[in-house]
Design a protein around this motif. Sequence first.
Motif, PDB file in Angstrom:
ATOM      1  N   ARG A  89      18.759  68.280  24.185  1.00 28.61           N
ATOM      2  CA  ARG A  89      19.622  68.180  23.014  1.00 28.61           C
ATOM      3  C   ARG A  89      19.177  69.169  21.942  1.00 28.61           C
ATOM      4  O   ARG A  89      19.993  69.886  21.359  1.00 28.61           O
ATOM      5  CB  ARG A  89      19.531  66.759  22.470  1.00 28.61           C
ATOM      6  N   GLU A  90      17.853  69.224  21.736  1.00 28.68           N
ATOM      7  CA  GLU A  90      17.322  70.159  20.730  1.00 28.68           C
ATOM      8  C   GLU A  90      17.626  71.603  21.081  1.00 28.68           C
ATOM      9  O   GLU A  90      17.836  72.440  20.210  1.00 28.68           O
ATOM     10  CB  GLU A  90      15.791  70.011  20.615  1.00 28.68           C
ATOM     11  N   LEU A  91      17.622  71.907  22.379  1.00 31.91           N
ATOM     12  CA  LEU A  91      17.885  73.274  22.816  1.00 31.91           C
ATOM     13  C   LEU A  91      19.374  73.624  22.732  1.00 31.91           C
ATOM     14  O   LEU A  91      19.767  74.739  23.045  1.00 31.91           O
ATOM     15  CB  LEU A  91      17.404  73.492  24.253  1.00 31.91           C
ATOM     16  N   GLY A  92      20.187  72.640  22.341  1.00 33.07           N
ATOM     17  CA  GLY A  92      21.618  72.912  22.187  1.00 33.07           C
ATOM     18  C   GLY A  92      22.406  72.743  23.466  1.00 33.07           C
ATOM     19  O   GLY A  92      23.453  73.362  23.647  1.00 33.07           O
ATOM     20  N   CYS A  93      21.892  71.912  24.375  1.00 34.77           N
ATOM     21  CA  CYS A  93      22.582  71.726  25.662  1.00 34.77           C
ATOM     22  C   CYS A  93      23.634  70.624  25.614  1.00 34.77           C
ATOM     23  O   CYS A  93      24.211  70.277  26.643  1.00 34.77           O
ATOM     24  CB  CYS A  93      21.567  71.414  26.760  1.00 34.77           C
ATOM     25  N   GLY A  94      23.873  70.033  24.469  1.00 39.26           N
ATOM     26  CA  GLY A  94      24.906  68.996  24.369  1.00 39.26           C
ATOM     27  C   GLY A  94      24.396  67.617  24.729  1.00 39.26           C
ATOM     28  O   GLY A  94      23.194  67.389  24.791  1.00 39.26           O
ATOM     29  N   ASP A  95      25.346  66.680  24.980  1.00 36.24           N
ATOM     30  CA  ASP A  95      24.981  65.279  25.177  1.00 36.24           C
ATOM     31  C   ASP A  95      24.959  64.828  26.627  1.00 36.24           C
ATOM     32  O   ASP A  95      24.576  63.707  26.930  1.00 36.24           O
ATOM     33  CB  ASP A  95      25.955  64.378  24.405  1.00 36.24           C
ATOM     34  N   PHE A  96      25.428  65.712  27.502  1.00 34.91           N
ATOM     35  CA  PHE A  96      25.370  65.329  28.917  1.00 34.91           C
ATOM     36  C   PHE A  96      23.930  65.447  29.408  1.00 34.91           C
ATOM     37  O   PHE A  96      23.195  66.348  29.000  1.00 34.91           O
ATOM     38  CB  PHE A  96      26.253  66.263  29.752  1.00 34.91           C
ATOM     39  N   VAL A  97      23.544  64.551  30.290  1.00 30.65           N
ATOM     40  CA  VAL A  97      22.239  64.725  30.931  1.00 30.65           C
ATOM     41  C   VAL A  97      22.279  64.140  32.334  1.00 30.65           C
ATOM     42  O   VAL A  97      22.848  63.070  32.570  1.00 30.65           O
ATOM     43  CB  VAL A  97      21.093  64.108  30.098  1.00 30.65           C
ATOM     44  N   LYS A  98      21.733  64.901  33.255  1.00 32.88           N
ATOM     45  CA  LYS A  98      21.582  64.400  34.621  1.00 32.88           C
ATOM     46  C   LYS A  98      20.126  63.976  34.789  1.00 32.88           C
ATOM     47  O   LYS A  98      19.217  64.785  34.612  1.00 32.88           O
ATOM     48  CB  LYS A  98      21.934  65.502  35.619  1.00 32.88           C
TER      49      LYS A  98
END
Lengths: 258, 416
Positions: A89-98
Amino acid sequence: MEKQEDCLVIGGHAFHSRFILGSGKYSLQLIEAAVQDAGAEIVTLAVRRANTKEQENILDYIPNGVTLLPNTSGARNADEAVRIARLARELGCGDFVKIEIMRDSKYLLPDNAETIKATERLANEGFVVMPYMYPDLNVARDLVEAGAAAVMPLAAPIGSNKGLATKAFIQILIDEIDLPIIVDAGIGKPSEACEAMEMGAAAIMANTALATAGNLPLMAAAFKDAIAAGRKAYLAGLGRVLTRGAAASDPLTGFLHD
Amino acid sequence: MENQFFVDSEKLSERALAKKHQLEQDPTSRKDPMEYFPDMEQIHSPVREKVIAAMEAYDYDSYTAVDVRRALNHETCTVEDFKALLSPAALPFLEEMAARARLETSRHFGNTVYLFTPLYIANYCENYCVYCGFNCYNDIKRLQLDAGQIEHEMKVIAASGMEEILLLTGESKTKSNVSYIGEACKLARKYFKNVGLEIYPVNTEDYRYLHECGADYVTVFQETYDLKKYETLHLLGHKRVWPYRFEAQERALRGGMRGVGFSALLGLSDFRRDALATALHVYYLQRKYPQAEFSLSCPRLRPIINNDKINPLDVGERQLCQILCAYRIFLPFAGITVSSRESAAFRNGIAKICATKISAGVSTGIGDHEEKYTGKDEERTGDEQFEICDTRSLEAMYADMAAEGLQPVLNDYLYV
């Protein structure tokens, strides 16, 4: 009658493509071509790989408009997965996570128990959680309870290209779980992706099958077609398959009169 | 043919020379290599016995082309298959082995190749290992970097773009103690994403401390698994204690390290048996610690300062390639590092088959990165451990690996 659009909905987000593309096993320059030819709208990437300095950051190679699905590879338990997801999230990858939690470096099989714990914590933090798991119905139900947005059972050991080794169990998840079932890991050929889609899988995730192909963009296109074909077949309703002989022309119950 | 290792420095005192000669010539003057020093932790692991029993029973001349063919036809590689692949009978199958190894590598690692650089922070050593440039009787310039000098070196390396560093010391527990190394790890965490260690073996609690300081990978070379030979090469010091060294990786994992590296130094003893033992060391530890990451190296002997005659004897490039392919087929999940001891051509080729990690911008000397990277003279530097062969910079290596169709990766790691 207006034709209803067939969308894949994950955590309230709608996607037209049902092909999720991995990015970690081939040259960065090929990512864009793979995304285009696969028609993919979701691309996974390892947070640990994105955790780099300015030089050749994998994030720079993922085309705009594509939804990033950061994965927690490298996590050995729920705590580590949660930390990695927050970093994503901090790196700006959004809210999706696998969620990928492995306690086995040889087969990279997911740890279902830790995955349930991480799913619950991350769902509570507002993530759209997509857990990678070994196909077990009880675990899948627990993941639903924990707040998962989809369930991602493995077809075979990751990287093995062995196809639908867990077919019967994936079918049970498709039949019993109300979330999208996304078949992840082990799919080696477009025909296998097609078969999983015919079974009712919501989407397919692949990486190694493309990375080990002779022509990556062409294989990406082949998967795209196979997944679309399998989806259409599923929607159309497969015809019956006779297990032996032909259909009896004289029905056994033909004598019944009322 | 054997290597001639013994070299007398003119600077040694008469007493030191007498002691050196006694160690070299009189086996009874040497400590029992199986006996631990009092400060050495003993963990009573069954892994060593299993590895050594298998190595001693290995009769590689008994394998035939039929065994090799069977091994290559198997979908998974058994221990017996691996023994066949390491045997002389497999050498004619090298091209086929390479094709299989390449397939396994691409399944597990794709086309990625990880780049890193070693940083030697001290070359003081209390061991007498006859083939090593750092050995305590060898007349070389000794140096230990202080915190400021370490940080300077790290800045120079980080400026080149490198994100993974391997910290090395000579084996002197008094000069380079654990807290000194711990401080170096803390500094390294500031400049690099990934910190590995290649230092003298320590106890579990020390590994735990070093892990907390930021290190996550520990590499220990066993050099040779042949105890009889080991005893004749490591004549003095802590390193002489062979079982303590063998158990280092296990202690490191118990201390919380994510991954461990293994290696025999090829050319010291019977290389096929050493290669078998190295791989089985990984194999048995993986079964015991399935969560850990494992990697293998395959260094060959190199010339050192004051002895340019040291060479890898019967381990040619074909043999080295055979071993590396066999490792890959037997342990497809393990990382394989190929050292700058090997030529650029060999490293380019092997990276496309089975290597996953390559060093670049390498110096095995102390405090000389600025000199080597920018040509700027540095006042005091310490001498090298061995001669390297592939001197490419990070930039050159990056470009060359990309030109080979590989994806160079500077970091694929998180400290969690």
